[in-house]
Structure formats: C-alpha cells, structure tokens
Design a protein around this motif. Structure first.
Motif, PDB file in Angstrom:
ATOM      1  N   LEU A  46      83.772   4.765  35.556  1.00  0.00           N
ATOM      2  CA  LEU A  46      84.550   4.543  34.339  1.00  0.00           C
ATOM      3  C   LEU A  46      85.129   3.128  34.301  1.00  0.00           C
ATOM      4  O   LEU A  46      85.118   2.472  33.261  1.00  0.00           O
ATOM      5  CB  LEU A  46      85.680   5.570  34.243  1.00  0.00           C
ATOM      6  CG  LEU A  46      85.223   7.010  34.009  1.00  0.00           C
ATOM      7  CD1 LEU A  46      86.409   7.950  33.974  1.00  0.00           C
ATOM      8  CD2 LEU A  46      84.439   7.111  32.718  1.00  0.00           C
ATOM      9  N   TRP A  47      85.606   2.656  35.437  1.00  0.00           N
ATOM     10  CA  TRP A  47      86.165   1.297  35.461  1.00  0.00           C
ATOM     11  C   TRP A  47      85.084   0.238  35.335  1.00  0.00           C
ATOM     12  O   TRP A  47      85.286  -0.797  34.704  1.00  0.00           O
ATOM     13  CB  TRP A  47      86.994   1.067  36.724  1.00  0.00           C
ATOM     14  CG  TRP A  47      88.425   1.487  36.534  1.00  0.00           C
ATOM     15  CD1 TRP A  47      89.096   2.452  37.219  1.00  0.00           C
ATOM     16  CD2 TRP A  47      89.354   0.962  35.572  1.00  0.00           C
ATOM     17  NE1 TRP A  47      90.376   2.561  36.743  1.00  0.00           N
ATOM     18  CE2 TRP A  47      90.571   1.664  35.740  1.00  0.00           C
ATOM     19  CE3 TRP A  47      89.273  -0.019  34.592  1.00  0.00           C
ATOM     20  CZ2 TRP A  47      91.697   1.394  34.953  1.00  0.00           C
ATOM     21  CZ3 TRP A  47      90.395  -0.283  33.815  1.00  0.00           C
ATOM     22  CH2 TRP A  47      91.585   0.425  34.004  1.00  0.00           C
ATOM     23  N   ARG A  65      84.289  -0.097  31.744  1.00  0.00           N
ATOM     24  CA  ARG A  65      85.359  -0.736  30.970  1.00  0.00           C
ATOM     25  C   ARG A  65      85.522  -2.212  31.298  1.00  0.00           C
ATOM     26  O   ARG A  65      85.826  -3.024  30.418  1.00  0.00           O
ATOM     27  CB  ARG A  65      86.675   0.022  31.194  1.00  0.00           C
ATOM     28  CG  ARG A  65      86.747   1.282  30.358  1.00  0.00           C
ATOM     29  CD  ARG A  65      87.719   2.301  30.911  1.00  0.00           C
ATOM     30  NE  ARG A  65      87.716   3.492  30.084  1.00  0.00           N
ATOM     31  CZ  ARG A  65      86.749   4.399  30.083  1.00  0.00           C
ATOM     32  NH1 ARG A  65      85.686   4.235  30.866  1.00  0.00           N
ATOM     33  NH2 ARG A  65      86.812   5.455  29.306  1.00  0.00           N
ATOM     34  N   PRO A  79      94.303   3.605  28.919  1.00  0.00           N
ATOM     35  CA  PRO A  79      93.667   2.858  27.835  1.00  0.00           C
ATOM     36  C   PRO A  79      92.945   3.741  26.828  1.00  0.00           C
ATOM     37  O   PRO A  79      92.801   3.372  25.663  1.00  0.00           O
ATOM     38  CB  PRO A  79      92.681   1.939  28.564  1.00  0.00           C
ATOM     39  CG  PRO A  79      92.445   2.576  29.892  1.00  0.00           C
ATOM     40  CD  PRO A  79      93.692   3.321  30.223  1.00  0.00           C
ATOM     41  N   ASP A  80      92.450   4.897  27.269  1.00  0.00           N
ATOM     42  CA  ASP A  80      91.739   5.780  26.341  1.00  0.00           C
ATOM     43  C   ASP A  80      91.782   7.212  26.869  1.00  0.00           C
ATOM     44  O   ASP A  80      92.284   7.465  27.967  1.00  0.00           O
ATOM     45  CB  ASP A  80      90.289   5.304  26.149  1.00  0.00           C
ATOM     46  CG  ASP A  80      89.568   5.140  27.470  1.00  0.00           C
ATOM     47  OD1 ASP A  80      89.637   6.054  28.305  1.00  0.00           O
ATOM     48  OD2 ASP A  80      88.953   4.072  27.686  1.00  0.00           O
ATOM     49  N   GLU A 108      89.515   9.321  27.956  1.00  0.00           N
ATOM     50  CA  GLU A 108      88.765   9.643  29.169  1.00  0.00           C
ATOM     51  C   GLU A 108      89.561   9.256  30.417  1.00  0.00           C
ATOM     52  O   GLU A 108      89.646  10.013  31.381  1.00  0.00           O
ATOM     53  CB  GLU A 108      87.434   8.874  29.123  1.00  0.00           C
ATOM     54  CG  GLU A 108      86.328   9.533  29.885  1.00  0.00           C
ATOM     55  CD  GLU A 108      85.010   8.752  29.756  1.00  0.00           C
ATOM     56  OE1 GLU A 108      85.057   7.575  29.345  1.00  0.00           O
ATOM     57  OE2 GLU A 108      83.958   9.329  30.078  1.00  0.00           O
ATOM     58  N   MET A 109      90.137   8.046  30.402  1.00  0.00           N
ATOM     59  CA  MET A 109      90.939   7.607  31.540  1.00  0.00           C
ATOM     60  C   MET A 109      92.234   8.413  31.631  1.00  0.00           C
ATOM     61  O   MET A 109      92.712   8.698  32.722  1.00  0.00           O
ATOM     62  CB  MET A 109      91.266   6.113  31.424  1.00  0.00           C
ATOM     63  CG  MET A 109      90.082   5.181  31.591  1.00  0.00           C
ATOM     64  SD  MET A 109      89.149   5.382  33.130  1.00  0.00           S
ATOM     65  CE  MET A 109      90.290   4.764  34.341  1.00  0.00           C
ATOM     66  N   TRP A 163      99.163  -0.257  27.247  1.00  0.00           N
ATOM     67  CA  TRP A 163      98.357   0.958  27.076  1.00  0.00           C
ATOM     68  C   TRP A 163      99.164   2.025  26.363  1.00  0.00           C
ATOM     69  O   TRP A 163     100.362   2.164  26.592  1.00  0.00           O
ATOM     70  CB  TRP A 163      97.934   1.506  28.443  1.00  0.00           C
ATOM     71  CG  TRP A 163      96.854   0.712  29.098  1.00  0.00           C
ATOM     72  CD1 TRP A 163      96.149  -0.318  28.568  1.00  0.00           C
ATOM     73  CD2 TRP A 163      96.386   0.882  30.441  1.00  0.00           C
ATOM     74  NE1 TRP A 163      95.251  -0.792  29.487  1.00  0.00           N
ATOM     75  CE2 TRP A 163      95.375  -0.075  30.648  1.00  0.00           C
ATOM     76  CE3 TRP A 163      96.711   1.757  31.472  1.00  0.00           C
ATOM     77  CZ2 TRP A 163      94.688  -0.186  31.850  1.00  0.00           C
ATOM     78  CZ3 TRP A 163      96.025   1.648  32.666  1.00  0.00           C
ATOM     79  CH2 TRP A 163      95.021   0.682  32.845  1.00  0.00           C
ATOM     80  N   GLU A 220      99.577   4.400  37.241  1.00  0.00           N
ATOM     81  CA  GLU A 220      98.567   5.457  37.218  1.00  0.00           C
ATOM     82  C   GLU A 220      97.395   5.119  38.144  1.00  0.00           C
ATOM     83  O   GLU A 220      96.863   5.975  38.844  1.00  0.00           O
ATOM     84  CB  GLU A 220      98.058   5.675  35.790  1.00  0.00           C
ATOM     85  CG  GLU A 220      99.047   6.390  34.873  1.00  0.00           C
ATOM     86  CD  GLU A 220     100.134   5.469  34.309  1.00  0.00           C
ATOM     87  OE1 GLU A 220     100.182   4.285  34.702  1.00  0.00           O
ATOM     88  OE2 GLU A 220     100.936   5.941  33.485  1.00  0.00           O
ATOM     89  N   LEU A 253     101.864   9.821  30.661  1.00  0.00           N
ATOM     90  CA  LEU A 253     101.298   8.710  31.414  1.00  0.00           C
ATOM     91  C   LEU A 253     100.755   7.672  30.437  1.00  0.00           C
ATOM     92  O   LEU A 253     100.639   7.932  29.241  1.00  0.00           O
ATOM     93  CB  LEU A 253     100.177   9.206  32.338  1.00  0.00           C
ATOM     94  CG  LEU A 253      99.038  10.023  31.728  1.00  0.00           C
ATOM     95  CD1 LEU A 253      98.004   9.151  31.044  1.00  0.00           C
ATOM     96  CD2 LEU A 253      98.352  10.828  32.827  1.00  0.00           C
ATOM     97  N   HIS A 254     100.430   6.498  30.972  1.00  0.00           N
ATOM     98  CA  HIS A 254      99.792   5.462  30.175  1.00  0.00           C
ATOM     99  C   HIS A 254      98.322   5.369  30.550  1.00  0.00           C
ATOM    100  O   HIS A 254      97.978   5.439  31.727  1.00  0.00           O
ATOM    101  CB  HIS A 254     100.453   4.103  30.416  1.00  0.00           C
ATOM    102  CG  HIS A 254     101.813   4.004  29.817  1.00  0.00           C
ATOM    103  ND1 HIS A 254     102.954   4.323  30.529  1.00  0.00           N
ATOM    104  CD2 HIS A 254     102.234   3.639  28.578  1.00  0.00           C
ATOM    105  CE1 HIS A 254     104.010   4.152  29.750  1.00  0.00           C
ATOM    106  NE2 HIS A 254     103.607   3.731  28.558  1.00  0.00           N
TER     107      HIS A 254
END
Lengths: 92, 249
Positions: B139-140, B143, A27-28, A30-31, A3, B32, A24-25
């Motif tokens: 959200l998850w 995805r 994926p996009d 929003e996350m 990510w 995270e 932080l890491h």
C-alpha cells in the motif's frame, strides 16, 4: 499532518454490533482500515472493523441536549424495566 | 550443525529486521505509522524468538534465545545484509520491507510444508504475519511511487540503494542444498522467480521501474556484514552485556 480524521468501529464478536472505539488519521479509507487494525485490534478485540470519515458524521450538539433527550426521562413506560432479565443473558 | 546454521539464518533475519524497524518507534512520520511499524517489528521479534530458541535446542550447548541474541558478535550473525541496512528515509524502509517481506512470505509459505514439523509450525504461524507486512509495504509503495514527484524520486533512490542487497536472498549454498535434499529447507534460488514476478509487477503498478542488475554484495550467511551491523548490535546488546547475570528487568 493534514490527513483526514476517521472514526473507528469494531465488532467484538459474532452477533454483536460495531462499537465506536476511537479515531485516527489516515490519507484514505484503505490505509485507515489498516491503521485501525494496528491501533484497535492488537489484542484480538475484533472480528470486523468499520472506518468512517469523521466529516461524514452529523452529530447532535450539547446545546440541544435538553430538547433532544430530556423529554424521555419521565416516560418510564418506554423503559423495559417491568420484567426480570433471564439469568445468563449477557448481551441485552 | 547444518540445521543449527539454517535456523540461525532464519532467526537472525527476523531479529535484525525487528531491531531496525523498532528504531522507528517515536520517529515515524505519523503516530499511526509508528504503531504499524512497531507491530511489524514485534511480529518479527516473535518469529526470531521461536527460531532462535529452536536453534539453541538443536545446538545442544545450553544456549537459549537470549544467549544467541545478546552474546554473539557480528561475525557470528548469519542474517542477510539487506535487513541490517540502515532505515534511511521512510521510502527506504518501505522498499526494504517490500523486498524482504515478499521474500519472507514466499519462504514461509514453502517452509510451512517442511519435513521438520516444528519449523513447519513456526512458518505456518509466521506466514499470517508476513502476509500483512507485504500488504503494508504494498500500500505504501503504491502511494509513494505513484504519489508526488518528491515521493516518487525518493522511492527510486531507495530502490537503487536497496536492490543490490536483494540478490543475496536467493543464494544457494551447501547448507541449503543439504537440507533441501531431505525436505527440511527450501532452496533460496527457487524463490527468485516468484519474488521477481511479485515485486516487479507491484513496482510497475506504482509507476516505478525495477533497477537494472548491477553489483550483488554478499556474505551475510557466512557472517560477513556491513559495518552498520556492529553499531546495531552494540545498541541491542549493551545493556544485557553490562549486566550479564541480571534475571529481572
């Protein structure tokens, strides 16, 4: 984990600027924003969050330190040190 | 006694949800997400503490939140079976969080207008948290459902596992009937339609189909549980039971 890395900026209160607090890491975007909320505002530190892809940041390099910053050191007339700071002003 | 039972049901749902989610700590796919799930677990634990403390006061037998959490056996727990289900893989945890989160969010929304002021205050506070839990699960779900063929397959499998246990959430019984009549509680059955609308539209958005109706295991509200609850309680309670008089940790 592949990510991308995001830099997180949190604004601690109204009238203050966003400050870099960490990375932080995610994926996009929003996350990234959600993770930033969980990682950096758990104790009520902020009223607003920015996340920026770390790849989008162009940074100065340590090798350029002297040409970039040294010339400012002897120009004291640029520093606002010639007047007293009024009492009770915390954010200046 | 009905009121005590009802508060216990709410508190046990939150407590067991918290315990299960906290099992992810140190094991989530990324750091995270580890923190995110721990945050949600702590929210649930906070709700459980408020609800179980209140239940203890209502019972009037001198039991506080700790006594209720650590010194009851599985047959005395009144949580729905959904929350006690093992975490499974990450997809299963997300499906559980989605199904339970939407239910809890709808429930607290309504309980915030309960005729009982203290429960209304707890629900109003908790609702801000559950809205976030739903958002995280949403959200998850998007995805993973609309992700890779593998994540899609795992989400479908998770739905098959979890879905049957959602029916129990909407069962009315004499406890909820009595309390709904004087405005203190909500009839779970009333939540079913809004729940389905929310969850199913989200699943479709994530290219997932809600499973077709099949079996509907039940019993949690009467103390009948899957065998996994006993293991969960053993882990949660063992230290407290080994040192029942300890006052400092």
């Amino acid at each position: 984990m592949s990510w991308p890395l995001w830099e997180v900026f949190v604004r601690p209160g109204r009238g203050l600027a966003h400050t870099h607090v960490g990375s932080l890491h995610a994926p996009d975007a929003e996350m990234a924003l959600r993770h930033a909320r969980d990682l950096y505002t758990r104790r009520g530190e902020g009223v607003s969050i920015w996340v920026v892809p770390a790849a989008a940041i162009t940074a100065s390099s340590p090798d350029e330190k002297d040409p970039f910053f040294a010339p400012a050191a002897d120009k004291i007339y640029r520093h606002p040190t010639f007047y007293p700071v009024p009492e009770g002003v915390e954010q200046l | 006694m009905t009121w005590f039972t009802y508060l216990l049901r709410l508190g046990d749902d939150a407590l067991i949800m918290a315990q299960r989610l906290s099992e992810w700590v140190g094991r989530a796919p990324v750091l995270e997400e580890d923190m995110a799930l721990a945050n949600i677990a702590l929210d649930q634990l906070g709700q459980a503490r408020l609800l179980l403390s209140y239940a203890g006061e209502v019972e009037g037998a001198g039991r506080d939140e700790d006594a209720l959490a650590y010194f009851r056996s599985d047959r005395e727990f009144l949580n729905c079976q959904l929350v006690e289900l093992p975490n499974g893989d990450f997809a299963q945890t997300i499906v559980k969080l989605l199904c339970f989160g939407v239910y809890q969010d709808l429930l607290y929304q309504r309980l915030a207008a309960s005729a009982d002021e203290r429960l209304a205050a707890i629900a109003a506070k908790a609702r801000k948290e559950t809205a976030y839990h739903v958002d995280h699960a949403r959200l998850w779900t998007l995805r993973l459902g609309d992700g890779t063929p593998e994540s899609h397959r795992r989400m479908r499998q998770a739905l098959e596992e979890v879905w049957p246990y959602t029916h129990e959430l909407f069962e009315d019984d004499e406890v909820t009937d009595e309390l709904a009549a004087d405005g203190r509680a909500v009839r779970p059955g009333e939540l079913r339609q809004p729940w389905r609308a929310t969850v199913e539209s989200l699943l479709r958005e994530a290219t997932l189909e809600p499973p077709t109706e099949d079996w509907a295991p039940t019993g949690g509200r009467r103390g009948i549980h899957t065998e996994t609850l006993s293991y969960l309680l053993a882990q949660m309670q063992s230290v407290r039971r080994a040192y029942p008089t300890a006052t400092r940790w």
